[in-house]
Motif scaffolding. Structure first.
Motif, PDB file in Angstrom:
ATOM      1  N   MET A 182      16.221 -27.532  -2.487  1.00  0.00           N
ATOM      2  CA  MET A 182      17.175 -28.073  -3.454  1.00  0.00           C
ATOM      3  C   MET A 182      18.213 -27.017  -3.832  1.00  0.00           C
ATOM      4  SD  MET A 182      16.236 -31.221  -4.435  1.00  0.00           S
ATOM      5  CE  MET A 182      16.690 -31.466  -6.152  1.00  0.00           C
ATOM      6  N   VAL A 183      19.347 -27.483  -4.359  1.00  0.00           N
ATOM      7  CA  VAL A 183      20.378 -26.587  -4.888  1.00  0.00           C
ATOM      8  C   VAL A 183      20.448 -26.784  -6.394  1.00  0.00           C
ATOM      9  CG1 VAL A 183      22.786 -25.866  -4.761  1.00  0.00           C
ATOM     10  CG2 VAL A 183      21.699 -26.908  -2.773  1.00  0.00           C
ATOM     11  N   ASP A 184      20.357 -25.685  -7.132  1.00  0.00           N
ATOM     12  CA  ASP A 184      20.480 -25.739  -8.587  1.00  0.00           C
ATOM     13  C   ASP A 184      21.775 -25.053  -9.011  1.00  0.00           C
ATOM     14  OD1 ASP A 184      17.834 -26.858  -9.051  1.00  0.00           O
ATOM     15  OD2 ASP A 184      17.072 -24.902  -8.431  1.00  0.00           O
ATOM     16  N   LEU A 185      22.287 -25.472 -10.165  1.00  0.00           N
ATOM     17  CA  LEU A 185      23.431 -24.796 -10.776  1.00  0.00           C
ATOM     18  C   LEU A 185      22.975 -24.139 -12.069  1.00  0.00           C
ATOM     19  CD1 LEU A 185      26.160 -27.538 -10.397  1.00  0.00           C
ATOM     20  CD2 LEU A 185      26.443 -25.206  -9.614  1.00  0.00           C
ATOM     21  N   LYS A 203      15.313 -23.138   4.260  1.00  0.00           N
ATOM     22  CA  LYS A 203      14.043 -23.576   3.644  1.00  0.00           C
ATOM     23  C   LYS A 203      13.969 -23.209   2.151  1.00  0.00           C
ATOM     24  CE  LYS A 203      11.612 -21.462   6.913  1.00  0.00           C
ATOM     25  NZ  LYS A 203      12.607 -21.247   7.986  1.00  0.00           N
ATOM     26  N   LYS A 204      14.802 -22.249   1.733  1.00  0.00           N
ATOM     27  CA  LYS A 204      14.698 -21.768   0.358  1.00  0.00           C
ATOM     28  C   LYS A 204      15.512 -22.615  -0.615  1.00  0.00           C
ATOM     29  CE  LYS A 204      13.792 -16.939   1.536  1.00  0.00           C
ATOM     30  NZ  LYS A 204      14.320 -15.577   1.534  1.00  0.00           N
ATOM     31  N   ARG A 205      14.953 -22.808  -1.796  1.00  0.00           N
ATOM     32  CA  ARG A 205      15.716 -23.406  -2.892  1.00  0.00           C
ATOM     33  C   ARG A 205      16.753 -22.373  -3.322  1.00  0.00           C
ATOM     34  NH1 ARG A 205      13.114 -27.353  -7.139  1.00  0.00           N
ATOM     35  NH2 ARG A 205      14.907 -27.762  -8.491  1.00  0.00           N
ATOM     36  N   LEU A 206      17.950 -22.812  -3.712  1.00  0.00           N
ATOM     37  CA  LEU A 206      18.932 -21.793  -4.095  1.00  0.00           C
ATOM     38  C   LEU A 206      19.652 -22.156  -5.381  1.00  0.00           C
ATOM     39  CD1 LEU A 206      22.209 -22.490  -3.406  1.00  0.00           C
ATOM     40  CD2 LEU A 206      21.337 -22.391  -1.091  1.00  0.00           C
TER      41      LEU A 206
END
Length: 594
Positions: free
Chosen positions: A388-391, A457-460
């Protein structure tokens, strides 16, 4: 490291083991790596695997192999041994010839066709709402992986499976019918996908009101959700759609047309494209023949209610429903059929599904079922699962207050690029049109690079402000380095086709840059094999860093010896070429000036 010297070192090390220790060692047991910066040398051979043949210490083994290599490879000038690591020093002549005879050539980094066909499926939007931040990572990742695989020699088909049917689109359609007063993209000035998304949100708000009303009348939450008039109408509309009701189909086509026009604008701004579109409305009935095939072969079984299942408990999974008792499809039914359709149409060797990691289990089941059904092509299926991508909270508001809209985020990136560029005074002498093009190039480059430099593969955590920094591991830093090189070359109207001069010697900065540039083909190969644009991203950053060190430590245009000046200009042009090609494989443009 250039492959030719790597291959030669491995080949002669195998010979050394045979000659010195009368033993056979396979080439894949010889491990090479770049020499650590604190030690002298450029290529390191790990000698620990050889000690079982030499019956000597790693240091003594390394010294003996080093002497053998030096005697048999003219490019080696010296070596040193640190514990079990043999560090090799290569001559200036070797690095000069690597630039002159390999890196400056027009076919450097170009792979021939490998004769294999591969499909990359990405994007997979729903037609009830605009694309969001998660879709941005998906699209950028899918596009870049496809470009890397093309560069590596594959015939690549970029595919998009559009989720254009189901209860979700019926919710938007029904809300527009009830509350839209005939609004269109033209009458509102809204992009079509935003307009349809607006009514999906309207449905949700009105549906929640009805639920609260029913709960106030004494129904439980679950009862209210099932009995609310709006959801019943949406379900009835879906049944009408599946029955081919003309009015419902016409409305569905109209609203989907609005959405597709909106999507195309977003895709264009993102810089991604597709060779083939599949639509769920055309594929949702596929798979029923495969279900029958599985029943006939005993792969599937029926329960008393006529539903069809597969038992995967022996494979560490569970029982999976593949067809409902009333004969209607579930997602896996459709995906089985679509997988067969894609293979029948393109006969590709491999197929990559770019889908978020919340679908990991689904794809394990899908691929396993296809293998159990005896599909010969099932071994070529791969789920490129990404995080997933977080802000950072509060950094950006979304249009609807729930998810971050892709168009809003791209607009903010371009605006941020404009602010940062003007602060740094990098737009002097540019027309308004050229300034706007530059802000777009920097903003989109910042967004793409930041999302692609992290392992898929990493969440960022995506920070828009940090991504538009002109220093550090960012897109704008690399773009600025490219523009700097083009500025140097333009001052002398440099001709890249001119003959490369051969200086007497080179500096450590020149050597390090040549060595890294020489790795470009192997980085394309690794990035493609691992489906990882992060490998290419971080490599291009290394090239940019090394070029800036070289630029600050060595004179280029004011070099006193003409041969040195010519050589450094060719080295600069080669760095620019590798940066531009590497960035293009990430879908990122590089500006000629900044």
């Amino acid at each position: 490291m250039a492959n030719s010297i790597q291959n030669r070192l491995i080949e002669v090390t195998v010979q050394a083991v045979k000659q010195l220790y009368n033993a056979d060692i396979s080439e894949n047991q010889i491990a090479l790596q770049e020499t650590r910066k604190e030690f002298e040398g450029q290529i390191t051979i790990v000698t620990f695997p050889v000690t079982r043949f030499s019956k000597k210490s790693p240091e003594q083994t390394g010294a003996e192999i080093g002497e053998y290599l030096k005697a048999h490879i003219s490019a080696i000038t010296d070596f040193n041994v640190i514990k079990g690591f043999l560090n090799i020093c290569l001559s200036d002549e070797y690095w000069i010839s690597l630039l002159n005879e390999t890196i400056v050539k027009s076919d450097f980094g170009v792979f021939p066709s490998n004769g294999k066909k591969l499909m990359v499926e990405y994007s997979s939007p729903n037609t009830n709402k605009p694309l969001h931040l998660g879709h941005i990572r998906n699209n950028l990742l899918g596009y870049s992986v496809a470009e890397l695989l093309k560069a590596y020699g594959y015939d690549v088909i970029k595919a998009n499976l559009v989720n254009d049917r189901g209860i979700h689109i019926c919710k938007s359609m029904l809300a527009w019918q009830k509350f839209g007063n005939g609004e269109t993209p033209e009458s509102t000035g809204m992009k079509g996908d935003h307009l349809v998304g607006k009514y999906y949100v309207v449905f949700d708000k009105e549906y929640k009101k009805e639920i609260e009303t029913l709960k106030a009348e004494g129904q439980t939450e679950d009862e209210a959700k099932k009995n609310a008039p709006l959801i019943k109408e949406a379900q009835a509309m879906l049944q009408q759609w599946e029955a081919g009701d003309e009015a419902v189909i016409d409305l569905w086509k109209t609203m989907n047309t609005w959405v597709y026009a909106g999507f195309e604008k977003t895709y264009k701004q993102l810089g991604v494209n597709f060779d083939k579109y599949y639509y769920e409305s055309n594929t949702y009935l596929l798979g029923k023949d495969i279900i029958q095939e599985g029943l006939d072969s005993g792969v599937f079984f029926k329960k008393e209610d006529n539903s069809v299942w597969i038992d995967l408990t022996a494979d560490g999974l569970d029982e999976k429903l593949v067809l409902r008792g009333d004969g209607t499809s579930v997602y896996i039914t459709q995906d089985l059929g679509t997988a067969q359709l894609k293979y029948d149409e393109f006969k590709m060797n491999d197929s990559i599904y770019v889908v978020g990691n919340e679908q990991d289990y689904h794809f394990k089941v899908l691929f396993l079922i296809l293998k159990k059904l005896g599909k010969s092509w099932a071994d070529g299926l791969f789920h490129l699962s990404y995080g997933m991508v977080d802000l950072p909270s509060g950094k950006m508001k979304s249009r609807e207050g729930t998810v971050v809209d892709a168009d809003d985020l791209m607009s903010e990136m371009i605006e941020t690029a404009k602010e940062r560029t003007e602060e740094l005074g990098k737009t002097e002498g540019l027309s308004e049109e050229n300034k706007n093009a530059l802000y777009n190039t920097i903003g989109m480059g910042a967004l793409k690079y930041f999302l692609l430099k992290v392992d898929p593969k990493k969440r960022l955590l995506f920070d828009p402000k940090e991504s538009v920094d002109f220093q550090g591991n960012t897109g704008p830093f690399i773009q600025y380095t490219y523009a700097r090189i083009k500025s140097v070359l333009s001052k002398v109207n440099f001709d890249e086709q001119s003959k490369v001069s051969v200086p007497v010697s080179i500096s450590a900065y020149e050597r390090d840059l040549i060595m890294t540039l020489g790795n470009f083909p192997s980085i394309i190969a690794i990035s493609a094999q691992e489906f990882s644009p992060a490998q290419m991203s971080n490599y291009i950053y290394d090239v940019a860093k090394l070029y800036n060190k070289f630029y600050h430590e060595e004179t280029i245009l004011k070099a006193e010896i003409e041969e040195v000046k010519n050589f450094r200009l060719h080295l600069s042009a080669s760095a620019a070429k590798v940066i531009a090609k590497g960035m293009s494989l990430l879908g990122i443009e590089v500006p000629e000036r900044m």
